[in-house]
Design an enzyme around this catalytic site. Structure first.
Site, PDB file in Angstrom:
ATOM      1  N   SER A 187       7.940  60.881  -0.629  1.00 10.66           N
ATOM      2  CA  SER A 187       8.259  62.007   0.245  1.00 10.66           C
ATOM      3  C   SER A 187       7.001  62.801   0.545  1.00 10.66           C
ATOM      4  O   SER A 187       6.114  62.933  -0.321  1.00 10.66           O
ATOM      5  CB  SER A 187       9.289  62.917  -0.437  1.00 10.66           C
ATOM      6  N   TYR A 213      11.549  67.626  -7.490  1.00  8.71           N
ATOM      7  CA  TYR A 213      11.600  66.449  -6.615  1.00  8.71           C
ATOM      8  C   TYR A 213      10.194  66.069  -6.151  1.00  8.71           C
ATOM      9  O   TYR A 213       9.782  64.905  -6.241  1.00  8.71           O
ATOM     10  CB  TYR A 213      12.497  66.764  -5.421  1.00  8.71           C
ATOM     11  N   LYS A 217       7.822  62.694  -6.969  1.00  6.61           N
ATOM     12  CA  LYS A 217       7.254  61.868  -5.901  1.00  6.61           C
ATOM     13  C   LYS A 217       5.731  61.800  -6.018  1.00  6.61           C
ATOM     14  O   LYS A 217       5.119  60.775  -5.721  1.00  6.61           O
ATOM     15  CB  LYS A 217       7.683  62.408  -4.538  1.00  6.61           C
ATOM     16  N   THR A 248      19.335  62.627   7.262  1.00  4.00           N
ATOM     17  CA  THR A 248      20.222  61.830   6.435  1.00  4.00           C
ATOM     18  C   THR A 248      21.251  62.742   5.789  1.00  4.00           C
ATOM     19  O   THR A 248      21.054  63.959   5.715  1.00  4.00           O
ATOM     20  CB  THR A 248      19.440  61.116   5.319  1.00  4.00           C
TER      21      THR A 248
END
Length: 328
Positions: A187, A213, A217, A248
């Protein structure tokens, strides 16, 4: 002294400008412009993956589902590695119908954050004796609160780093049989964070799901040199792909304000998986050990303070090896 042809130099300048300014480069605008620049790499040939097997984690929705559809369209048998087999069977039926081939997709149960589940899945898959062209580690999560895996590891690290590393290491016999490629879907958020070598489990400061997160990554891309050295003797290459900002269900759920603000320029799921599909299916294989975005190699750090010292990378890898039970 050699000089680059003007069209190639112009293409590089525009491409780099898109990348560094972030918003145009990560959105649909960036991919649309880059496709029109000189030197855009060719699409994989029709049927490029005929007779080959590819495993995709997190394949029940979003980028994982689209990856499965696009790889099957190139002839692959796609193995959907999922936590919800009911959803997995629905996607498998969709893949079969789109590819026009019964059996184009097969469903396997695995919780990629649970290391015991990963070991069980890998054992079952190896018992099927299938050569693997690629494993696409797409499964992801952005928890609002600090959450632990069944083994007690912070969830984003378990799901994005520990599970993929262990799964790949266990599947090496299958990958080695087809000069396999490993893809870690990362990401752009990782550009904002340094490698959490001192606190990979996020125990010593107030928790932020988006920061956790991004740190996990960051961990993926910083392990590329280590994993390349580990898996290259088996003829297996490892790559990270950055999909840009694609709309998404996961993005809508985890970052709703961001998704609403950028909705007019977010990429489609097909645009988001374009580089992943290209890495898996193109011939010859792209060079391993690198981060890719819109079919070009990208730097892994652009902001001050985010490039780790070698000692930090060594400590982080030692933590990963210890948590997964692998020999460092």
């Amino acid at each position: 002294m050699t000089t680059r042809p003007v069209p190639e130099l112009f293409s590089r300048i525009v491409d780099t400008a898109l990348d560094r300014t972030v918003v145009p480069g990560f959105t649909a605008v960036g991919l649309g412009l880059r496709r029109r620049l000189p030197g855009w790499p060719a699409d994989p040939a029709p049927g490029a993956l005929a007779g080959r097997h590819v495993a995709v984690t997190g394949a029940t929705s979003g980028l994982g589902r689209r990856t499965a559809l696009d790889l099957a369209a190139l002839g692959a048998t796609v193995h959907l590695v999922v936590r919800d087999t009911t959803k997995g069977e629905r996607v498998a039926a969709e893949v079969d119908a789109a590819a026009g081939r019964p059996g184009a997709a097969r469903v396997w149960w695995c919780d990629a954050a649970d290391l015991d589940s990963v070991r069980t899945f890998a054992g079952r898959f190896l018992a099927a004796d299938l050569p693997l062209r690629a494993v696409v580690h797409n499964a992801g999560a952005l928890p609002a609160r600090r959450t632990e895996s069944p083994q007690g590891h912070e969830l984003t690290q378990a799901l994005h780093v520990l599970g993929p590393v262990l799964m790949t290491d266990l599947l090496l016999p299958g990958l080695a049989a087809d000069a396999g490629r490993v893809v870690l879907v990362t990401s752009g958020g990782m550009y904002t964070q340094a490698l959490p070598a001192d606190d990979p489990e996020y125990r010593h400061e107030p928790y932020s799901g988006s920061v956790a997160y991004a740190r996990s990554k960051r961990g993926q891309v910083e392990l590329l040199p280590v994993l390349t050295e580990r898996w290259a003797p088996q003829g297996v290459t490892v790559h990270a792909t950055h999909p840009g900002w694609a709309r998404t269900p996961g993005l809508d759920a985890s970052l709703p304000a961001f998704s609403r603000a950028l909705r007019p320029v977010l990429r489609t799921d097909a645009a988001g998986v374009d580089t992943t599909t290209w890495v898996v299916a193109s011939e010859p294989a792209p060079e391993g050990g690198h981060l890719w975005h819109d079919r070009r190699r990208r730097p892994t750090s652009v902001l001050p303070g985010t490039t780790p010292a070698l000692a930090d990378r060594v400590r982080y890898w030692a933590w990963v090896a210890g948590a997964t039970g692998l020999a460092p």
